[in-house]
Design a protein around this motif. Sequence first.
Motif, short mmCIF file in Angstrom:
data_model
loop_
_atom_site.label_atom_id
_atom_site.label_comp_id
_atom_site.label_asym_id
_atom_site.label_seq_id
_atom_site.Cartn_x
_atom_site.Cartn_y
_atom_site.Cartn_z
N GLN A 12 6.00 27.12 11.42
CA GLN A 12 6.27 25.89 10.65
C GLN A 12 5.12 24.89 10.70
N ASN A 13 4.33 24.95 11.79
CA ASN A 13 3.19 24.02 11.88
C ASN A 13 1.98 24.51 11.09
N GLY A 14 2.15 25.61 10.35
CA GLY A 14 1.06 26.12 9.52
C GLY A 14 0.19 27.16 10.18
N VAL A 15 0.41 27.45 11.47
CA VAL A 15 -0.41 28.46 12.15
C VAL A 15 0.00 29.85 11.67
N GLN A 16 -0.97 30.60 11.17
CA GLN A 16 -0.68 31.97 10.78
C GLN A 16 -0.88 32.87 12.00
N PRO A 36 -6.19 39.75 22.94
CA PRO A 36 -6.45 38.47 23.62
C PRO A 36 -5.29 37.49 23.44
N SER A 37 -5.29 36.46 24.27
CA SER A 37 -4.29 35.41 24.18
C SER A 37 -4.32 34.81 22.77
N GLY A 38 -3.15 34.62 22.20
CA GLY A 38 -3.08 34.04 20.85
C GLY A 38 -3.24 35.05 19.73
N ALA A 39 -3.39 36.34 20.08
CA ALA A 39 -3.62 37.38 19.07
C ALA A 39 -2.39 37.60 18.18
N GLY A 40 -1.20 37.38 18.77
CA GLY A 40 0.02 37.59 17.98
C GLY A 40 0.99 38.57 18.63
N LYS A 41 0.73 38.97 19.88
CA LYS A 41 1.57 39.97 20.56
C LYS A 41 3.02 39.49 20.72
N SER A 42 3.18 38.27 21.23
CA SER A 42 4.54 37.76 21.44
C SER A 42 5.27 37.59 20.12
N THR A 43 4.54 37.23 19.10
CA THR A 43 5.19 37.07 17.78
C THR A 43 5.74 38.42 17.32
N ILE A 44 4.99 39.49 17.55
CA ILE A 44 5.48 40.82 17.19
C ILE A 44 6.77 41.13 17.95
#
Length: 228
Positions: A12-16, A36-44
């Motif tokens: 929602q904050n615009g971060v893809q 790396p940290s912030g790569a998107g692993k947790s989002t997956i």
Amino acid sequence: MINMQRIQKTYQNGVQALSNINIHIGKEEFVYVVGPSGAGKSTIIKLIIREVKPTEGTVHVNGTNLGDLRKKQIPYLRRKIGVVFQDFKLFHKSSIFENIAFALEVIGEPTDRIKPRVMEVLKLVKLKDKARCKPRELSGGEQQRVAIGRAMASKPAILIADEPTGNLDPETTWSIMGTLEDINYRGTTVVMATHNSHIVNNLKKRVIAIDNGNVVRDEMRGAYSYEA
Ligand code: ADP
Ligand code: ADP
């Protein structure tokens, strides 16, 4: 088993967080998700357990399109997917027994089946003699085994582990990996996000590498990085 097609996720904050993810994980696979940290692993991981919804694309788990799931159906999904976190997420005021029993209560397991299943799970994770203890009376590795037992209590088809060894010393880490390998050997699909290159390079499994919201590598018996 798990199928992610053309997934794009913008918070929602615009971060893809994810730009175009296509992942297929078959029954009984053991997969590391690295990057790396912030790569998107947790989002997956959050997409698979339907904690977040994709902005575009579809996620199927066990043939169910998660986009079609109504809120009240989510507990049924959670029965099929066990989840383990880096920080265990145990209830500190409850005993080990109660921690595992609670997971069965929330999915509506009949009361008379809860106690036998909790005892079975405690045996599996070799903590039968700790049933009455509180989490703080256990070592980190034991607490993670409680969390794994709790995740496995509903006999899920899939176990998701987000940095499960992140808070553990090396020796305990290997014992937890042994438990996860056993669970996989017994037929549960395991998806594990990790930063631990020693694990990935020594216990060779499929490696899906994520960078900047994309899959940059997907190899059977892969390594943590290209150089390794
Ligand atoms: P990883 O698990 O690989 O460290 P994440 O999936 O947590 O990566 O994060 C991917 C990107 O999405 C990062 O830029 C992160 O800051 C951002 N992000 C994660 N969760 C949220 C959120 N709830 N709201 C906004 N941005 C988020
Ligand atoms: P063995 O017969 O080799 O002693 P166990 O039945 O004691 O095997 O299980 C070995 C390991 O596998 C245990 O430490 C346990 O953590 C793990 N394990 C296997 N299946 C499960 C499960 N369904 N739930 C939790 N842990 C499991």
